[in-house]
Design a protein around this motif. Structure first.
Motif, PDB file in Angstrom:
ATOM      1  N   ARG A 247       0.826  -1.357  -0.027  1.00  0.00           N
ATOM      2  CA  ARG A 247       0.136   0.013  -0.109  1.00  0.00           C
ATOM      3  C   ARG A 247       0.823   1.231   0.021  1.00  0.00           C
ATOM      4  O   ARG A 247       0.508   2.212  -0.767  1.00  0.00           O
ATOM      5  CB  ARG A 247      -0.937  -0.120   1.065  1.00  0.00           C
ATOM      6  CG  ARG A 247      -2.272  -0.900   0.937  1.00  0.00           C
ATOM      7  CD  ARG A 247      -3.103  -1.168   2.152  1.00  0.00           C
ATOM      8  NE  ARG A 247      -4.389  -1.906   1.559  1.00  0.00           N
ATOM      9  CZ  ARG A 247      -5.078  -2.377   2.356  1.00  0.00           C
ATOM     10  NH1 ARG A 247      -5.159  -1.838   3.804  1.00  0.00           N
ATOM     11  NH2 ARG A 247      -6.192  -3.185   2.053  1.00  0.00           N
ATOM     12  N   GLN A 248       1.976   1.105   0.800  1.00  0.00           N
ATOM     13  CA  GLN A 248       2.765   2.385   0.734  1.00  0.00           C
ATOM     14  C   GLN A 248       3.390   2.497  -0.744  1.00  0.00           C
ATOM     15  O   GLN A 248       3.723   3.733  -1.162  1.00  0.00           O
ATOM     16  CB  GLN A 248       3.745   2.465   1.770  1.00  0.00           C
ATOM     17  CG  GLN A 248       4.374   3.734   1.997  1.00  0.00           C
ATOM     18  CD  GLN A 248       3.438   5.009   2.089  1.00  0.00           C
ATOM     19  OE1 GLN A 248       2.481   4.993   2.789  1.00  0.00           O
ATOM     20  NE2 GLN A 248       4.047   5.880   1.961  1.00  0.00           N
ATOM     21  N   VAL A 309      -5.269   4.352   6.747  1.00  0.00           N
ATOM     22  CA  VAL A 309      -4.801   3.977   5.410  1.00  0.00           C
ATOM     23  C   VAL A 309      -5.755   4.124   4.285  1.00  0.00           C
ATOM     24  O   VAL A 309      -5.565   4.615   3.269  1.00  0.00           O
ATOM     25  CB  VAL A 309      -4.416   2.497   5.498  1.00  0.00           C
ATOM     26  CG1 VAL A 309      -3.820   2.082   3.913  1.00  0.00           C
ATOM     27  CG2 VAL A 309      -3.245   2.229   6.084  1.00  0.00           C
ATOM     28  N   GLY A 347      -0.760   8.066   4.950  1.00  0.00           N
ATOM     29  CA  GLY A 347      -0.413   6.497   4.798  1.00  0.00           C
ATOM     30  C   GLY A 347       0.982   6.186   5.236  1.00  0.00           C
ATOM     31  O   GLY A 347       1.212   5.167   5.670  1.00  0.00           O
ATOM     32  N   ASN A 351       0.722   3.179   7.653  1.00  0.00           N
ATOM     33  CA  ASN A 351       1.658   1.848   7.200  1.00  0.00           C
ATOM     34  C   ASN A 351       2.946   1.553   7.936  1.00  0.00           C
ATOM     35  O   ASN A 351       3.236   0.239   8.188  1.00  0.00           O
ATOM     36  CB  ASN A 351       1.972   1.875   5.638  1.00  0.00           C
ATOM     37  CG  ASN A 351       0.494   1.760   4.845  1.00  0.00           C
ATOM     38  OD1 ASN A 351      -0.258   0.958   5.056  1.00  0.00           O
ATOM     39  ND2 ASN A 351       0.499   2.754   3.915  1.00  0.00           N
TER      40      ASN A 351
END
Length: 418
Positions: A247-248, A309, A347, A351
């Motif tokens: 996700r990052q 997130v 984020g 994260n």
């Protein structure tokens, strides 16, 4: 990592099966809150100063090329060398935070980075400058040694805020490198900027090393190759870590693709025709990150990282049509810059907090997280340049949208909890 079902603090969490990876601070009891506050402020400052070194050359490339009598394009690869050096340093040194004496490691790396920056300031040509920048940036991994320490020592109900303070320092350093570096370089020359960075790096690095808490670990030699070899297994063992990494990587890829080509859009003859100095001031939008970081940390501690997130992806996705419109409308470009920095920072804090709490070896988990995010950003940047050359700003926006989609869908496919 604070989640709706709160996990125990790293100090109480089960550690790896081998005692070499156990992380215990001495004395075991947490210091007084005042001492924590001062240490946290020094760590945040150290993070800002050292992170700035990675991006120090980027705003000075024109001055460097002129000084060496080279074309600006010939000096452009110095910025890529800096990122390569940072990647090497992440793999070689960041995993050692689980086994080595962090005080000694921070001191040594700060001294090496300072010496390399001095060598860069004295470089007689581009090859020598590139070699010095490579070494300096490889030693500039101190922030990734300090973030796990902060997460380990923070109380469970304030862990997100503590991590956010350090991450805010990192992004502040990036902004300072781009904005203040260009201004100082114009006034005093690029060599003076490298000399100043060397002095600051050594001074704040040694101060941080002195203030770090003593740690007791079984005596053993550092084994960086073994630590690197263990990263794939660490990722296979933790779906939470894989999700945080992917996700990052998506968020950083979107930001990198847009931000690395933004100067080309702003300085082109149409539609904005800005000077390089004026375009460089767009870096000030990065200060949004400094404001968003503590807010994100508080929200993580209260609502859990998953919700933050999701919010970061919503903000980033909302910025993409504005970036596309910003190809011809300056107001849209400014609004989009605020949104994407807010999304990236939210984020990053969420994260990274999630990654640090995902295993019993936070330094190794942090290395896997940062390297994955870095690869996502570097890959998107590499694609953004050719996309701009062939399809203009629309092509860059398409790369950013693809990065967001890959990050979110990829994390879902690895079995992350929603």
């Amino acid at each position: 990592m604070p989640t709706p079902t709160k996990s125990p603090s790293p100090a109480a969490a089960p550690t790896a099966t081998t005692p070499a990876t156990a992380v215990r601070s001495a004395p075991p009891a947490a210091p007084a809150r005042g001492g924590n506050t001062v240490l946290l402020a020094v760590i945040a400052l150290c993070t800002a100063v050292t992170a700035a070194n990675i991006y120090l050359a980027a705003p000075l490339l024109g001055l460097i090329a002129r000084d060496f009598g080279a074309a600006p394009s010939a000096a452009g690869w110095i910025a890529s060398v800096a990122q390569l050096g940072y990647a090497i340093g992440l793999l070689a040194f960041a995993p050692l935070g689980d086994t080595a004496d962090r005080r000694r490691l921070v001191a040594v790396l700060s001294a090496v980075a300072g010496a390399a920056l001095v060598a860069a300031a004295l470089a007689p040509g581009l090859p020598a400058l590139a070699a010095a920048v490579l070494v300096a940036c490889a030693a500039t991994v101190v922030p990734q040694l300090l973030v796990p320490l902060v997460a380990e020592r923070a109380p469970a109900d304030r862990r997100g805020r503590h991590v956010a303070a350090v991450v805010a320092g990192l992004f502040t350093g990036i902004v300072a490198a781009r904005v203040l570096g260009s201004l100082a370089g114009q006034a005093y020359g690029w060599r003076a900027v490298f000399f100043g960075a060397a002095a600051l790096t050594v001074a704040i690095g040694l101060l941080t090393a002195v203030m770090l808490p003593a740690e007791t670990r079984p005596r053993r030699a550092a084994q960086p190759l073994k630590a690197i070899a263990g990263l794939p297994g660490l990722l296979r063992a933790s779906a939470e870590l894989r999700a945080a990494c992917l996700r990052q990587a998506g968020l950083f890829g979107a930001w990198s693709s847009l931000w690395t080509t933004l100067a080309l859009l702003l300085t082109a003859d149409e539609p904005f025709h800005m000077s390089t100095a004026t375009a460089g001031l767009f870096g000030l939008f990065g200060l949004v990150s400094t404001v968003v970081a503590p807010v994100s940390g508080s929200l993580i501690d209260r609502f859990g990282s998953n919700r933050v997130v999701i919010a970061s992806y919503v903000l980033t996705a909302a910025s993409l049509p504005l970036f596309w419109l910003g190809g011809h409308r300056l107001w849209a470009l400014c609004t989009a810059a605020v949104l994407i920095h807010a999304g990236l920072m939210a984020g990053q804090v969420a994260n990274q907090t999630r990654a640090l709490a995902s295993t019993g070896t936070p330094a190794a988990a942090n290395t896997a997280y940062v390297v994955t995010a870095f690869v996502g950003g570097a890959s998107a940047s590499a694609l953004a340049g050719p996309a701009y050359a062939h399809w203009g700003w629309n092509g860059v926006c398409a790369i950013a949208a693809a990065a967001v989609a890959v990050g979110w869908v990829g994390s879902a496919l690895v079995g992350a909890k929603r």
